[in-house]
Design a protein around this motif. Structure first.
Motif, PDB file in Angstrom:
ATOM      1  N   SER A   1      11.020  32.502  71.981  1.00 61.88           N
ATOM      2  CA  SER A   1      10.771  31.797  73.241  1.00 61.88           C
ATOM      3  C   SER A   1      10.018  32.676  74.227  1.00 61.88           C
ATOM      4  CB  SER A   1      12.094  31.350  73.881  1.00 61.88           C
ATOM      5  OG  SER A   1      12.746  30.387  73.091  1.00 61.88           O
ATOM      6  N   ASN A   2       9.043  32.082  74.876  1.00 63.39           N
ATOM      7  CA  ASN A   2       8.332  32.734  75.970  1.00 63.39           C
ATOM      8  C   ASN A   2       9.302  32.885  77.144  1.00 63.39           C
ATOM      9  OD1 ASN A   2       6.575  33.462  78.043  1.00 63.39           O
ATOM     10  ND2 ASN A   2       4.980  32.042  77.417  1.00 63.39           N
ATOM     11  N   MET A   3       9.466  34.102  77.660  1.00 66.03           N
ATOM     12  CA  MET A   3      10.450  34.332  78.714  1.00 66.03           C
ATOM     13  C   MET A   3       9.824  34.561  80.096  1.00 66.03           C
ATOM     14  SD  MET A   3      13.214  33.900  77.125  1.00 66.03           S
ATOM     15  CE  MET A   3      14.257  34.264  78.525  1.00 66.03           C
TER      16      MET A   3
ATOM     17  N   ALA B   1       0.859  32.042  70.711  1.00 68.73           N
ATOM     18  CA  ALA B   1       0.929  30.587  70.708  1.00 68.73           C
ATOM     19  C   ALA B   1       1.972  30.071  69.739  1.00 68.73           C
ATOM     20  CB  ALA B   1      -0.434  29.999  70.339  1.00 68.73           C
ATOM     21  N   ASP B   2       2.384  30.914  68.782  1.00 74.81           N
ATOM     22  CA  ASP B   2       3.408  30.485  67.833  1.00 74.81           C
ATOM     23  C   ASP B   2       4.794  30.538  68.440  1.00 74.81           C
ATOM     24  OD1 ASP B   2       1.653  32.190  65.183  1.00 74.81           O
ATOM     25  OD2 ASP B   2       1.510  30.105  65.855  1.00 74.81           O
ATOM     26  N   ILE B   3       4.929  31.229  69.558  1.00 78.90           N
ATOM     27  CA  ILE B   3       6.219  31.329  70.227  1.00 78.90           C
ATOM     28  C   ILE B   3       6.409  30.106  71.094  1.00 78.90           C
ATOM     29  CG2 ILE B   3       7.572  32.698  71.850  1.00 78.90           C
ATOM     30  CD1 ILE B   3       5.931  35.113  70.946  1.00 78.90           C
ATOM     31  N   GLU B   4       7.629  29.613  71.161  1.00 75.88           N
ATOM     32  CA  GLU B   4       7.894  28.400  71.943  1.00 75.88           C
ATOM     33  C   GLU B   4       7.389  28.556  73.364  1.00 75.88           C
ATOM     34  OE1 GLU B   4      11.552  25.979  73.946  1.00 75.88           O
ATOM     35  OE2 GLU B   4      11.973  27.662  72.635  1.00 75.88           O
ATOM     36  N   GLY B   5       6.505  27.661  73.762  1.00 73.32           N
ATOM     37  CA  GLY B   5       5.979  27.691  75.126  1.00 73.32           C
ATOM     38  C   GLY B   5       4.876  28.709  75.332  1.00 73.32           C
ATOM     39  N   GLY B   6       4.469  29.412  74.276  1.00 70.68           N
ATOM     40  CA  GLY B   6       3.520  30.499  74.455  1.00 70.68           C
ATOM     41  C   GLY B   6       2.161  30.073  74.972  1.00 70.68           C
ATOM     42  N   ALA B   7       1.659  28.926  74.493  1.00 70.59           N
ATOM     43  CA  ALA B   7       0.328  28.515  74.934  1.00 70.59           C
ATOM     44  C   ALA B   7       0.291  27.038  75.254  1.00 70.59           C
ATOM     45  CB  ALA B   7      -0.688  28.844  73.835  1.00 70.59           C
ATOM     46  N   ARG B   8       1.418  26.518  75.673  1.00 70.94           N
ATOM     47  CA  ARG B   8       1.495  25.085  75.971  1.00 70.94           C
ATOM     48  C   ARG B   8       1.369  24.834  77.453  1.00 70.94           C
ATOM     49  NH1 ARG B   8       6.711  23.971  72.082  1.00 70.94           N
ATOM     50  NH2 ARG B   8       5.769  24.759  70.189  1.00 70.94           N
TER      51      ARG B   8
END
Length: 537
Positions: A260-262, A530-537
């Protein structure tokens, strides 16, 4: 292996938010509370008006966001409530700090529910405005039936009934779980709060005298910037309003998925909180400008511009005089109720999460068992004619001594003694699009402890030399300093008790090398941000 970690039982899988949006909205629900609505406008006005925004923004960038990231890093990397996460990071000393944060939340929860009950009561009162002739007299006389005695067992039905009701609602929400309870209520309450408060602000801007109120708030007094007290006030406001350093954001971060993006969500939460504070300042002072205009006086001649006085004395008086007062009052007290409810839920989640992690009990047992005990204590203290004085005293010591001391001790233990700065910065940077490094480490390990340490020492000296609120010194000794003593003793006792599960059997993720960067094998697996949750959304 010690007896506290000898069990081979396996704990239940940790609850997780459904996604980034659920986490962000819930974190905003915790941060946006009573302090945003009734504290920030008055603090800004009293500390330089528009010029106060300069130290406020400096405090946000140098203390608020960095310490928020510190809480996120500890909670997410070590996957636990405050006692468990800090135990895994810094051993028993860390666990003791975690339990101290839990004890702070216990004391805050038992009085915060009382304010929530008052706000809910006034939401109902708004439709017939029973305080029309004397708002202050109605609040302290007819509603609270305030006694001169420091402690009584004379219950006030008008306070007792909503107090019980608010406890029931809160415990039902928490008993339903992280997703079905905490996240769901925040997803409903926060949009309602934003829409309702925005409507209130728009209405306030069109009141006669609103411009004078905004001028009073935002006209800068740059000379105030030379006063160290103004800077302390700015750091204090940011610190308290973001819900940092007393377990909330640490606990909420522990419910995020591993990948997860923190940091980016942390920025969203921090700036959303500050934006709501500024919005509250606009709404409150536009309304105060109308009130001063109606009375033919200046803003500086008004009383009750912060806290309980603003919410339950000054604002009701304004509602009684303005066109469409009942609707305006319903918007204000409805917003206050929603803000207090979502914050209270986060405060109690710290308590229940710590107990669930250590003793292995179910969520419903924690919510209804332990929560029921806290509710009884809250009712005995704040459902009576002496509730207001106790609330004011405990609030001052819990916030100005307890939380600040917690932040100082946690920073020193984690970053100076345990030297976990590289590990935590590496964890945040490995999982997030917004990286942290040496600047963040300096802010949380040097500037933060120095500023907060100064605040703590100055507050202690002031409380010793100047009895708070002109209350009896013996009463302050037992209720104020006694509260802090109970927090300390409680944290020691809870640390000494054995764990149901082995707290130290845990491997932090992702693996980091000695420089605090992701290990080569892990980098190959983890992919792009971008593969991390929220990374590039």
């Amino acid at each position: 292996m010690t007896s506290s970690t000898s069990t081979t039982a396996v704990p239940q899988p940790r609850a997780e938010w459904t996604g980034q949006i659920g986490f962000i909205i819930s974190a905003i629900g915790s941060a946006v509370g009573l302090g945003n609505i009734w504290r920030f406008p008055g603090v800004a006005y009293e500390n330089g008006g528009g010029a106060f925004l300069i130290p406020y923004i400096v405090a946000l960038l140098t203390a608020g966001i960095p310490i928020l990231f510190l809480d996120y890093a500890i909670g997410h990397r070590f996957r636990g409530s405050a006692p468990l996460a800090l135990r895994r990071l810094a051993g028993k000393m860390g666990e003791g700090i975690g339990w101290f944060q839990v004890m702070i939340c216990v004391f805050i929860a038992i009085y915060y529910t009382a304010v929530l009950a008052w706000a809910a009561s006034y939401f109902v009162f708004s439709f017939n405005v029973p305080w029309r002739d004397d708002a202050t007299g109605f609040f302290v006389g007819e509603y609270l039936q305030l006694s001169d005695a420091p402690f009584t067992m004379d219950f006030v039905p008008g306070v007792l009934i909503p107090l019980v009701l608010m406890w029931v609602i809160t415990l039902v929400v928490l008993g339903a779980g992280v997703v079905n309870g905490v996240q769901r209520i925040n997803m409903i309450a926060i949009p309602l709060l934003v829409v309702g408060f925005l409507a209130l602000v728009i209405r306030a801007l069109f009141l006669p005298g609103a411009a004078e109120g905004l001028n009073a708030l935002f006209t800068p007094d740059f000379a105030a910037l030379a006063d160290p007290g103004v800077w302390v006030a700015a750091y204090s406001q940011i610190f308290f309003s973001l819900s940092v350093a007393f377990g909330i954001m640490m606990t909420y971060a522990s419910y995020r998925k591993r990948r997860s993006n923190m940091t980016t969500p942390g920025l969203v939460v921090a700036f959303a909180n500050s934006s709501f504070e500024i919005l509250a300042g606009i709404g409150v002072f536009a309304t105060l400008g109308f009130f001063a205009f109606q009375q033919g006086i200046g803003i500086d001649e008004l009383e009750g511009l912060t806290g309980v006085g603003l919410a339950f004395m000054t604002f009701p008086a304004i509602v009684a005089e303005m066109p469409g007062g009942p609707f305006f009052g319903a918007l204000f007290f409805g917003s206050l109720t929603l803000a207090a409810l979502t914050s209270l839920i986060s405060i109690l989640e710290v308590v229940f999460a710590g107990v669930i992690d250590k003793f292995g009990i179910g969520r419903k047992t924690a919510a209804y068992g332990l929560g029921g005990v806290l509710a009884v204590i809250s009712i005995l203290l704040f459902g009576t004619t002496s509730g207001l004085v106790a609330l004011d005293t405990i609030d001052n010591w819990a916030n100005n001594i307890g939380i600040v001391a917690s932040a100082v001790v946690m920073s020193i233990t984690v970053l100076w003694i345990r030297r976990a700065g590289r590990e935590l910065s590496g964890h945040l940077s490995a999982l997030s699009t917004f990286k942290v490094g040496r600047t963040w480490l300096f802010l949380v390990s040097v500037l933060g402890p120095v500023v907060l340490g100064y605040m703590l020492i100055a507050t202690i000296i002031d409380l010793i030399n100047n009895p708070y609120g002109d209350y009896d010194t013996t009463y302050l000794l037992f209720v104020g300093w006694g509260s802090v003593l109970v927090m300390i003793v409680g944290s020691i006792v809870l640390t000494a008790l054995p764990w149901k599960f082995a707290p130290d059997r845990f491997t932090p993720w992702p693996p980091l090398d000695s420089s605090g960067k992701p290990a080569a094998s892990e980098t190959a697996r983890s992919g792009r941000p971008a593969d991390i949750e929220g990374g590039a959304r």
